[in-house]
Design a protein around this motif. Structure first.
Motif, mmCIF file in Angstrom:
data_model
loop_
_atom_site.group_PDB
_atom_site.id
_atom_site.type_symbol
_atom_site.label_atom_id
_atom_site.label_comp_id
_atom_site.label_asym_id
_atom_site.label_seq_id
_atom_site.Cartn_x
_atom_site.Cartn_y
_atom_site.Cartn_z
ATOM 1 N N ALA A 1 -7.195 4.476 -30.356
ATOM 2 C CA ALA A 1 -7.505 5.826 -30.827
ATOM 3 C C ALA A 1 -9.015 6.021 -30.783
ATOM 4 O O ALA A 1 -9.762 5.147 -31.224
ATOM 5 C CB ALA A 1 -6.981 6.029 -32.243
ATOM 6 N N PHE A 2 -9.438 7.124 -30.227
ATOM 7 C CA PHE A 2 -10.854 7.415 -30.102
ATOM 8 C C PHE A 2 -11.077 8.864 -30.524
ATOM 9 O O PHE A 2 -10.188 9.692 -30.420
ATOM 10 C CB PHE A 2 -11.321 7.215 -28.664
ATOM 11 C CG PHE A 2 -11.016 5.840 -28.153
ATOM 12 C CD1 PHE A 2 -11.862 4.786 -28.420
ATOM 13 C CD2 PHE A 2 -9.850 5.588 -27.445
ATOM 14 C CE1 PHE A 2 -11.579 3.508 -27.975
ATOM 15 C CE2 PHE A 2 -9.553 4.321 -26.986
ATOM 16 C CZ PHE A 2 -10.422 3.277 -27.258
ATOM 17 N N THR A 3 -12.266 9.157 -30.994
ATOM 18 C CA THR A 3 -12.588 10.515 -31.407
ATOM 19 C C THR A 3 -13.754 11.040 -30.579
ATOM 20 O O THR A 3 -14.500 10.274 -29.978
ATOM 21 C CB THR A 3 -12.969 10.572 -32.894
ATOM 22 O OG1 THR A 3 -14.150 9.786 -33.096
ATOM 23 C CG2 THR A 3 -11.850 10.047 -33.769
ATOM 24 N N GLU B 1 -8.845 0.137 -15.213
ATOM 25 C CA GLU B 1 -10.273 0.015 -14.885
ATOM 26 C C GLU B 1 -11.117 0.932 -15.768
ATOM 27 O O GLU B 1 -12.164 0.536 -16.276
ATOM 28 C CB GLU B 1 -10.505 0.359 -13.414
ATOM 29 C CG GLU B 1 -9.897 -0.640 -12.451
ATOM 30 C CD GLU B 1 -9.850 -0.129 -11.024
ATOM 31 O OE1 GLU B 1 -9.780 -0.979 -10.137
ATOM 32 O OE2 GLU B 1 -9.870 1.100 -10.803
ATOM 33 N N GLU B 2 -10.648 2.149 -15.949
ATOM 34 C CA GLU B 2 -11.369 3.128 -16.767
ATOM 35 C C GLU B 2 -11.447 2.676 -18.227
ATOM 36 O O GLU B 2 -12.494 2.745 -18.866
ATOM 37 C CB GLU B 2 -10.645 4.473 -16.683
ATOM 38 C CG GLU B 2 -11.213 5.546 -17.568
ATOM 39 C CD GLU B 2 -12.146 6.458 -16.825
ATOM 40 O OE1 GLU B 2 -12.863 7.207 -17.493
ATOM 41 O OE2 GLU B 2 -12.152 6.425 -15.594
ATOM 42 N N PHE B 3 -10.340 2.213 -18.754
ATOM 43 C CA PHE B 3 -10.278 1.808 -20.159
ATOM 44 C C PHE B 3 -11.188 0.608 -20.421
ATOM 45 O O PHE B 3 -11.949 0.600 -21.397
ATOM 46 C CB PHE B 3 -8.832 1.481 -20.541
ATOM 47 C CG PHE B 3 -8.634 1.260 -22.012
ATOM 48 C CD1 PHE B 3 -8.755 2.303 -22.911
ATOM 49 C CD2 PHE B 3 -8.322 -0.002 -22.500
ATOM 50 C CE1 PHE B 3 -8.567 2.098 -24.271
ATOM 51 C CE2 PHE B 3 -8.134 -0.213 -23.863
ATOM 52 C CZ PHE B 3 -8.258 0.848 -24.744
ATOM 53 N N LEU B 4 -11.153 -0.392 -19.548
ATOM 54 C CA LEU B 4 -12.018 -1.561 -19.726
ATOM 55 C C LEU B 4 -13.488 -1.192 -19.589
ATOM 56 O O LEU B 4 -14.333 -1.692 -20.336
ATOM 57 C CB LEU B 4 -11.641 -2.659 -18.736
ATOM 58 C CG LEU B 4 -10.267 -3.290 -18.958
ATOM 59 C CD1 LEU B 4 -9.988 -4.337 -17.885
ATOM 60 C CD2 LEU B 4 -10.144 -3.887 -20.349
#
Length: 66
Positions: free
Chosen positions: A17-19, A46-49
């Motif tokens: 979870a990100f804000t 790739e994007e998440f890492l």
């Protein structure tokens, strides 16, 4: 869910979870709208890492991808 909609449904084991701040709303909406095109160049993993590394978030790949 299994009774009403889909057999074999299961919740994932983890989540992230990100804000964002209100000043980032426009850029975030643009990003979401162009996600399909964006992910043709760089997949979700790739994007998440890259995001985790950029923000110095420690992670264990076992718990990120199972």
């Amino acid at each position: 869910m299994n009774d009403a909609l889909k057999k074999g449904f299961a919740w994932q084991e983890g989540y992230g979870a990100f804000t964002i701040g209100i000043s980032q709303k426009s850029g975030t909406v643009t990003y979401i709208q162009s996600q399909a095109e964006h992910h043709r160049k760089r997949n979700f993993q790739e994007e998440f890492l890259a995001f985790l590394r950029k923000h110095d978030v420690e992670y264990d790949p076992h718990y990120v991808w199972g």
